[in-house]
Design a protein around this motif. Structure first.
Motif: not given
Length: 105
Positions: A23, A25, A27, A30, A47-48, A103-105
């Motif tokens: 991951q 920070e 993004g 992603g 997604k993280n 990318t989903r959040y």
């Protein structure tokens, strides 16, 4: 068999979870998966998770999904360190559920 599968246009779907330092920070990781997916011609999402992993789903022609699985297992996004990748729910599908990779959040 693989030539026949490719000729028939078999579509695959697979869920994945990547473990390690995966991951970012900002993004960027992603975005790295989005770029690779677009390059390979697969669709889905990433997604993280709150556990520090990255999870997602990839769909597309079987050979392209397999290429993405290999990338997720061995290469990954810049600055990532992949410890392991789990794949689940791999199945043949009749149509794609997504039109791109996001990318989903």
């Amino acid at each position: 068999m693989s030539a026949l599968t490719k000729a028939s246009g078999a579509l695959k779907s697979v869920d994945y979870e990547v473990f390690g330092r995966v991951q970012g920070e900002d993004g960027a990781r992603g975005r790295g998966q989005e770029e690779e997916a677009r390059k390979l011609g697969v669709v889905g999402w990433v997604k993280n998770t709150s556990q520090g992993t990255v999870t997602g789903q990839v769909q597309g022609p079987e050979d392209k999904v397999n290429a993405m699985k290999s990338w997720l297992s061995k290469v990954g996004s810049p600055s990532s360190r992949i410890d392991r990748t789990n794949f689940s729910n791999e199945k043949e599908i009749s149509k794609l559920d997504f039109s791109g990779f996001s990318t989903r959040y």
